[in-house]
Design a protein around this motif. Sequence first.
Motif, PDB file in Angstrom:
ATOM      1  N   PHE A  93      15.477   0.999  24.488  1.00 38.33           N
ATOM      2  CA  PHE A  93      14.877   0.825  25.655  1.00 38.33           C
ATOM      3  C   PHE A  93      14.032   2.113  25.816  1.00 38.33           C
ATOM      4  O   PHE A  93      12.733   1.929  26.319  1.00 38.33           O
ATOM      5  N   GLU A  94      14.177   3.222  25.092  1.00 39.51           N
ATOM      6  CA  GLU A  94      13.162   4.282  25.190  1.00 39.51           C
ATOM      7  C   GLU A  94      12.229   4.158  23.931  1.00 39.51           C
ATOM      8  O   GLU A  94      12.299   5.172  23.406  1.00 39.51           O
ATOM      9  N   ALA A  95      11.559   3.083  23.822  1.00 41.65           N
ATOM     10  CA  ALA A  95      10.784   3.004  22.750  1.00 41.65           C
ATOM     11  C   ALA A  95       9.577   4.177  22.468  1.00 41.65           C
ATOM     12  O   ALA A  95       9.286   4.695  23.551  1.00 41.65           O
ATOM     13  N   ALA A  96       9.297   4.438  21.377  1.00 42.87           N
ATOM     14  CA  ALA A  96       8.235   5.419  21.359  1.00 42.87           C
ATOM     15  C   ALA A  96       6.888   4.969  21.686  1.00 42.87           C
ATOM     16  O   ALA A  96       6.534   3.846  21.581  1.00 42.87           O
ATOM     17  N   VAL A  97       6.204   5.945  22.441  1.00 42.44           N
ATOM     18  CA  VAL A  97       4.713   5.499  22.727  1.00 42.44           C
ATOM     19  C   VAL A  97       3.895   5.467  21.368  1.00 42.44           C
ATOM     20  O   VAL A  97       2.536   5.039  21.675  1.00 42.44           O
ATOM     21  N   GLY A  98       4.136   6.058  20.199  1.00 45.82           N
ATOM     22  CA  GLY A  98       3.332   6.091  19.085  1.00 45.82           C
ATOM     23  C   GLY A  98       2.772   7.445  18.890  1.00 45.82           C
ATOM     24  O   GLY A  98       1.867   7.778  17.997  1.00 45.82           O
ATOM     25  N   ALA A  99       2.815   8.537  20.017  1.00 42.07           N
ATOM     26  CA  ALA A  99       2.442   9.662  19.987  1.00 42.07           C
ATOM     27  C   ALA A  99       3.119  10.489  18.959  1.00 42.07           C
ATOM     28  O   ALA A  99       4.303  10.402  18.866  1.00 42.07           O
ATOM     29  N   VAL A 100       2.231  11.251  18.341  1.00 43.18           N
ATOM     30  CA  VAL A 100       2.792  12.119  17.493  1.00 43.18           C
ATOM     31  C   VAL A 100       2.316  13.696  17.525  1.00 43.18           C
ATOM     32  O   VAL A 100       1.325  13.772  18.174  1.00 43.18           O
ATOM     33  N   ARG A 101       3.054  14.557  17.123  1.00 41.01           N
ATOM     34  CA  ARG A 101       2.577  16.044  17.496  1.00 41.01           C
ATOM     35  C   ARG A 101       1.293  16.043  16.473  1.00 41.01           C
ATOM     36  O   ARG A 101       1.075  15.681  15.262  1.00 41.01           O
ATOM     37  N   PRO A 102       0.299  16.562  16.945  1.00 42.98           N
ATOM     38  CA  PRO A 102      -1.120  16.807  16.129  1.00 42.98           C
ATOM     39  C   PRO A 102      -0.956  17.937  15.169  1.00 42.98           C
ATOM     40  O   PRO A 102       0.096  18.682  15.399  1.00 42.98           O
ATOM     41  N   VAL A 103      -1.814  18.014  14.338  1.00 46.38           N
ATOM     42  CA  VAL A 103      -1.744  18.924  13.124  1.00 46.38           C
ATOM     43  C   VAL A 103      -2.687  19.986  13.340  1.00 46.38           C
ATOM     44  O   VAL A 103      -3.773  19.759  14.050  1.00 46.38           O
ATOM     45  N   ARG A 104      -1.984  21.144  13.518  1.00 47.57           N
ATOM     46  CA  ARG A 104      -2.891  22.413  13.660  1.00 47.57           C
ATOM     47  C   ARG A 104      -3.622  23.183  12.598  1.00 47.57           C
ATOM     48  O   ARG A 104      -3.153  23.192  11.484  1.00 47.57           O
ATOM     49  N   GLY A 105      -4.908  23.322  12.661  1.00 45.40           N
ATOM     50  CA  GLY A 105      -5.732  24.071  11.740  1.00 45.40           C
ATOM     51  C   GLY A 105      -6.254  25.384  12.130  1.00 45.40           C
ATOM     52  O   GLY A 105      -5.899  25.730  13.156  1.00 45.40           O
ATOM     53  N   THR A 284      -6.227  10.439  20.725  1.00 46.08           N
ATOM     54  CA  THR A 284      -5.444   9.172  20.203  1.00 46.08           C
ATOM     55  C   THR A 284      -4.628   9.404  19.156  1.00 46.08           C
ATOM     56  O   THR A 284      -4.878  10.376  18.145  1.00 46.08           O
ATOM     57  N   PRO A 285      -3.389   8.808  19.046  1.00 42.00           N
ATOM     58  CA  PRO A 285      -2.704   8.849  17.879  1.00 42.00           C
ATOM     59  C   PRO A 285      -3.391   8.326  16.641  1.00 42.00           C
ATOM     60  O   PRO A 285      -4.176   7.574  16.556  1.00 42.00           O
ATOM     61  N   PRO A 286      -2.696   8.823  15.327  1.00 44.57           N
ATOM     62  CA  PRO A 286      -3.238   8.448  14.280  1.00 44.57           C
ATOM     63  C   PRO A 286      -3.059   6.902  14.194  1.00 44.57           C
ATOM     64  O   PRO A 286      -2.226   6.137  14.814  1.00 44.57           O
ATOM     65  N   ALA A 287      -4.210   5.979  13.556  1.00 42.53           N
ATOM     66  CA  ALA A 287      -4.101   4.668  13.374  1.00 42.53           C
ATOM     67  C   ALA A 287      -2.847   4.130  12.589  1.00 42.53           C
ATOM     68  O   ALA A 287      -2.416   4.920  11.917  1.00 42.53           O
ATOM     69  N   ASP A 288      -2.313   2.995  12.924  1.00 46.31           N
ATOM     70  CA  ASP A 288      -1.378   2.380  12.146  1.00 46.31           C
ATOM     71  C   ASP A 288      -1.778   0.923  11.904  1.00 46.31           C
ATOM     72  O   ASP A 288      -2.342   0.408  12.304  1.00 46.31           O
ATOM     73  N   GLY A 289      -0.459   0.130  11.484  1.00 48.99           N
ATOM     74  CA  GLY A 289      -0.824  -1.303  11.348  1.00 48.99           C
ATOM     75  C   GLY A 289      -0.833  -2.166  12.648  1.00 48.99           C
ATOM     76  O   GLY A 289      -1.467  -3.103  12.835  1.00 48.99           O
ATOM     77  N   ALA A 290      -0.371  -1.392  13.841  1.00 47.08           N
ATOM     78  CA  ALA A 290      -0.397  -2.188  15.204  1.00 47.08           C
ATOM     79  C   ALA A 290      -1.845  -1.789  15.781  1.00 47.08           C
ATOM     80  O   ALA A 290      -2.398  -2.628  16.398  1.00 47.08           O
ATOM     81  N   ARG A 291      -2.374  -0.420  15.616  1.00 43.76           N
ATOM     82  CA  ARG A 291      -3.422   0.021  16.192  1.00 43.76           C
ATOM     83  C   ARG A 291      -4.480   0.684  15.072  1.00 43.76           C
ATOM     84  O   ARG A 291      -4.120   1.765  14.828  1.00 43.76           O
ATOM     85  N   ASP A 292      -5.493  -0.092  14.600  1.00 43.13           N
ATOM     86  CA  ASP A 292      -6.116   0.688  13.730  1.00 43.13           C
ATOM     87  C   ASP A 292      -7.252   1.507  14.211  1.00 43.13           C
ATOM     88  O   ASP A 292      -7.216   1.747  15.271  1.00 43.13           O
ATOM     89  N   GLU A 293      -7.988   2.036  13.258  1.00 44.50           N
ATOM     90  CA  GLU A 293      -8.871   3.090  13.690  1.00 44.50           C
ATOM     91  C   GLU A 293     -10.056   2.493  14.650  1.00 44.50           C
ATOM     92  O   GLU A 293     -10.432   3.206  15.402  1.00 44.50           O
TER      93      GLU A 293
END
Length: 312
Positions: A93-105, A284-293
Amino acid sequence: MRFPYDSIGERFVESKTTAAFSAADTHTLLGALDALGGVRGLDTLDLACGYGYNTRLLARGGARRAVGVDISEEMIRLARAHGVIGADGVGAFEAAVGAVRPVRGAGAVAATGAAAGTEAAPGERVSGERVSGEGARGEAAPVGAAPVGSASIEAPSIEYVVADAAKLPQMGPFDLATAVYLFNNATDRSALHAMFRSIRANLRDGGRLLAIVPNAGAYPNVDWSPYGVRIVDRVHEGDAPLLKAQFLTQPPADFEFREWAHSDFAEAAVEAGFSTVGWQPNRTPPADGARDEAYWTAYRAWPISSLMTCTA
């Protein structure tokens, strides 16, 4: 008294956990929290908390205190029903929104207040994997949290309060306040300014406000339907136009909000006593199969929201 979100209920939860714009908002907020160094040991306040999604992220990130506030009794009921997300993961029920922790440089920029319109996007940190398995959707990992399944996660204490953000009781002081789509619910300029004053009164000096706010001016030129929301009308009345909209759930859920300009938010923040006001673009989150670049590139061309950062 019933408020609009009292009647939306579970459909708001559906939108939050499936809509692309929510994925981008969560990714943006997590990046800003990461740039601040996380929330471990902080007293945190989550305004317009809805069913408590971001409140739980703050708690799992190690906040000493996480208080969720919403004017809707139904939203607070749902928040309490969902409880605290612990080490065993989350239900479907609490599915992920697809957001992930960003990468720090190197050269990451902290999400502190700066001159309006000049603030850089927060930096990035290593590891962008999702909480749950390949293709699954689980609640996004908060900054500083132990991995899902780790025995080191303790069930944090979360408080939920039904209150009007324009008339907040003294609940602080807090080190950090988050507000996702709060200020667009201000019905007039007086209410907008009262919201900022209430938040400032509950923050310690030097405390931060991170707010996701809508971008004005898109309707009728931009169609946000592919990202989970549709604007259907603009009514010119009062201090700011009234936008009539729908969350594209099944069935769609109608809601309304005010189309304030970013300058209106900044003016209210300064009047309330915030020392700095800054802006960051939606990320925006990284692209994936459902939401490409290509999908996310189109969204970034005219995103639904921006991040407002203020220092008390």
